[in-house]
Design a protein around this motif. Structure first.
Motif, PDB file in Angstrom:
ATOM      1  N   ALA A  44      -9.411  -1.000   0.091  1.00  0.00           N
ATOM      2  CA  ALA A  44     -10.455  -0.793  -0.908  1.00  0.00           C
ATOM      3  C   ALA A  44     -11.363   0.352  -0.481  1.00  0.00           C
ATOM      4  CB  ALA A  44     -11.262  -2.073  -1.093  1.00  0.00           C
ATOM      5  N   ALA A  45     -11.642   1.260  -1.435  1.00  0.00           N
ATOM      6  CA  ALA A  45     -12.524   2.403  -1.152  1.00  0.00           C
ATOM      7  C   ALA A  45     -13.182   2.839  -2.455  1.00  0.00           C
ATOM      8  CB  ALA A  45     -11.742   3.565  -0.545  1.00  0.00           C
ATOM      9  N   ASP A  46     -14.514   2.696  -2.515  1.00  0.00           N
ATOM     10  CA  ASP A  46     -15.289   3.111  -3.687  1.00  0.00           C
ATOM     11  C   ASP A  46     -14.757   2.499  -4.977  1.00  0.00           C
ATOM     12  OD1 ASP A  46     -16.901   4.760  -2.073  1.00  0.00           O
ATOM     13  OD2 ASP A  46     -15.440   6.404  -2.211  1.00  0.00           O
ATOM     14  N   GLY A  47     -14.440   1.242  -4.920  1.00  0.00           N
ATOM     15  CA  GLY A  47     -13.981   0.558  -6.121  1.00  0.00           C
ATOM     16  C   GLY A  47     -12.520   0.791  -6.456  1.00  0.00           C
ATOM     17  N   HIS A  48     -11.810   1.532  -5.619  1.00  0.00           N
ATOM     18  CA  HIS A  48     -10.392   1.800  -5.855  1.00  0.00           C
ATOM     19  C   HIS A  48      -9.577   1.305  -4.657  1.00  0.00           C
ATOM     20  CE1 HIS A  48     -11.401   4.350  -9.287  1.00  0.00           C
ATOM     21  NE2 HIS A  48     -12.323   4.918  -8.527  1.00  0.00           N
ATOM     22  N   GLU A  49      -8.291   1.163  -4.885  1.00  0.00           N
ATOM     23  CA  GLU A  49      -7.384   0.807  -3.801  1.00  0.00           C
ATOM     24  C   GLU A  49      -6.571   2.043  -3.415  1.00  0.00           C
ATOM     25  OE1 GLU A  49      -6.240  -3.816  -3.898  1.00  0.00           O
ATOM     26  OE2 GLU A  49      -5.328  -2.628  -5.486  1.00  0.00           O
ATOM     27  N   PRO A 176       9.727  -7.627  -3.360  1.00  0.00           N
ATOM     28  CA  PRO A 176       8.644  -8.460  -3.890  1.00  0.00           C
ATOM     29  C   PRO A 176       8.015  -9.280  -2.771  1.00  0.00           C
ATOM     30  CG  PRO A 176      10.592  -8.587  -5.309  1.00  0.00           C
ATOM     31  CD  PRO A 176      11.003  -7.866  -4.055  1.00  0.00           C
ATOM     32  N   PRO A 177       6.676  -9.507  -2.821  1.00  0.00           N
ATOM     33  CA  PRO A 177       5.728  -9.115  -3.882  1.00  0.00           C
ATOM     34  C   PRO A 177       4.930  -7.863  -3.534  1.00  0.00           C
ATOM     35  CG  PRO A 177       4.723 -10.779  -2.511  1.00  0.00           C
ATOM     36  CD  PRO A 177       6.067 -10.489  -1.887  1.00  0.00           C
ATOM     37  N   THR A 178       5.549  -6.894  -2.883  1.00  0.00           N
ATOM     38  CA  THR A 178       4.863  -5.648  -2.533  1.00  0.00           C
ATOM     39  C   THR A 178       4.241  -5.007  -3.766  1.00  0.00           C
ATOM     40  OG1 THR A 178       6.286  -5.216  -0.629  1.00  0.00           O
ATOM     41  CG2 THR A 178       5.231  -3.298  -1.643  1.00  0.00           C
ATOM     42  N   ARG A 179       3.011  -4.558  -3.625  1.00  0.00           N
ATOM     43  CA  ARG A 179       2.318  -3.879  -4.727  1.00  0.00           C
ATOM     44  C   ARG A 179       2.370  -2.375  -4.542  1.00  0.00           C
ATOM     45  NH1 ARG A 179      -3.443  -5.616  -4.592  1.00  0.00           N
ATOM     46  NH2 ARG A 179      -3.615  -4.014  -6.217  1.00  0.00           N
ATOM     47  N   LEU A 180       2.490  -1.658  -5.653  1.00  0.00           N
ATOM     48  CA  LEU A 180       2.513  -0.200  -5.653  1.00  0.00           C
ATOM     49  C   LEU A 180       1.197   0.286  -6.242  1.00  0.00           C
ATOM     50  CD1 LEU A 180       4.343   2.243  -5.026  1.00  0.00           C
ATOM     51  CD2 LEU A 180       5.154   2.131  -7.378  1.00  0.00           C
ATOM     52  N   GLY A 181       0.179   0.370  -5.402  1.00  0.00           N
ATOM     53  CA  GLY A 181      -1.138   0.771  -5.863  1.00  0.00           C
ATOM     54  C   GLY A 181      -1.629  -0.136  -6.985  1.00  0.00           C
ATOM     55  N   GLY A 182      -2.257   0.473  -7.993  1.00  0.00           N
ATOM     56  CA  GLY A 182      -2.730  -0.293  -9.140  1.00  0.00           C
ATOM     57  C   GLY A 182      -1.687  -0.456 -10.222  1.00  0.00           C
ATOM     58  N   ARG A 183      -0.452  -0.029  -9.941  1.00  0.00           N
ATOM     59  CA  ARG A 183       0.592  -0.086 -10.977  1.00  0.00           C
ATOM     60  C   ARG A 183       1.204  -1.476 -11.119  1.00  0.00           C
ATOM     61  NH1 ARG A 183       3.910   5.101  -8.642  1.00  0.00           N
ATOM     62  NH2 ARG A 183       2.056   6.143  -7.812  1.00  0.00           N
ATOM     63  N   GLY A 184       1.030  -2.325 -10.130  1.00  0.00           N
ATOM     64  CA  GLY A 184       1.611  -3.654 -10.186  1.00  0.00           C
ATOM     65  C   GLY A 184       2.504  -3.914  -8.989  1.00  0.00           C
ATOM     66  N   ALA A 185       3.208  -5.038  -9.036  1.00  0.00           N
ATOM     67  CA  ALA A 185       4.027  -5.469  -7.913  1.00  0.00           C
ATOM     68  C   ALA A 185       5.512  -5.347  -8.229  1.00  0.00           C
ATOM     69  CB  ALA A 185       3.707  -6.916  -7.563  1.00  0.00           C
ATOM     70  N   VAL A 186       6.294  -5.149  -7.179  1.00  0.00           N
ATOM     71  CA  VAL A 186       7.752  -5.227  -7.309  1.00  0.00           C
ATOM     72  C   VAL A 186       8.114  -6.672  -7.647  1.00  0.00           C
ATOM     73  CG1 VAL A 186       9.950  -4.869  -6.134  1.00  0.00           C
ATOM     74  CG2 VAL A 186       7.987  -3.403  -5.580  1.00  0.00           C
ATOM     75  N   GLN A 187       9.046  -6.849  -8.587  1.00  0.00           N
ATOM     76  CA  GLN A 187       9.431  -8.189  -9.016  1.00  0.00           C
ATOM     77  C   GLN A 187      10.951  -8.327  -9.017  1.00  0.00           C
ATOM     78  OE1 GLN A 187       7.390  -9.610 -12.604  1.00  0.00           O
ATOM     79  NE2 GLN A 187       5.990  -7.869 -12.441  1.00  0.00           N
TER      80      GLN A 187
END
Length: 225
Positions: A44-49, A176-187
């Motif tokens: 987390a940095a300045d409201g973003h990941e 899964p369940p790795t997340r790719l930034g704010g785009r969502g998670a691998v499923q």
């Protein structure tokens, strides 16, 4: 008082996610006998990941190797996996290809079209992932990379004309369940189960995948014209 309660309730969330990632990583090793290794993570940095690699323009935020020697990190030991995720609980889960499996990488639209065709043909499938950047990975036996170009030509296609490639030795996929930034998670589009423990050969799936990728390429040409 309300602020204190809110902070107290929110605090455990990162740990909960870390526990979830560790649990999945251990299960991949113990149940599927896949090698795994920890990748980058989100901070987390300045409201973003942002990606832990500190590159603000990282194309795979929180979902790529954290070290250049990542291939030597990959392990099939549950003990080592636990140690790795205890050091960094929110690290992404990455699986090296070219060892126990390769992955056939196609667009999401072609992948779902191929899946429907495979089901009609009663083909045996291995696990299949969907990524937040709209790609699908079909897990197959190792060695697919060397076969794909010749197999595609036999089906009447030029390999360069299709958005289809094999990820093999020296490459990796995010699990899964790795997340790719704010785009969502691998499923999982097709989860690992006892029924798909034995992976298909790339040749068994290629006809359906090439057909779907060819349809997509033709549609793209029509849009441009």
């Amino acid at each position: 008082m309300e602020e204190t309660i809110a902070v107290t309730e929110a605090a455990p969330l990162p740990k909960q996610r870390g526990d979830q990632l560790l649990d999945h990583a251990v299960r991949y090793v113990e149940e599927r006998h896949w090698d795994v290794f920890p990748g980058t993570w989100l901070e987390a940095a300045d409201g973003h990941e942002l990606c832990s690699c500190a590159d603000a323009a990282c194309p795979l935020p929180g979902a790529h190797p954290a070290r250049p020697d990542w291939a030597t990190q990959a392990t099939g030991s549950a003990v080592q996996v636990r140690r790795s995720w205890q050091r960094q609980p929110t690290a992404s889960i990455l699986l090296p290809t070219g060892r126990t499996f390769d992955a056939l990488d196609v667009s999401e639209s072609a992948g779902f079209l191929a899946l429907a065709r495979m089901e009609r043909m009663n083909l045996t499938l291995g696990p299949v992932t969907c990524t937040p950047d709209r790609r699908m990975m079909f897990f197959v036996l190792p060695g697919a990379g060397a076969k794909i170009p010749d197999l595609v030509r036999r089906l009447g296609w030029a390999p360069a004309a299709l958005d289809l490639r094999a990820r093999g030795e020296g490459e990796y996929v995010a699990a899964p369940p790795t997340r790719l930034g704010g785009r969502g998670a691998v499923q999982w589009a097709r989860r690992p189960t006892p029924a798909n423990r034995w992976l298909p050969d790339a040749e068994e799936l290629l006809s359906a995948l090439a057909y779907a990728c060819g349809r997509e390429a033709a549609a793209e040409r029509d849009r441009r014209e």
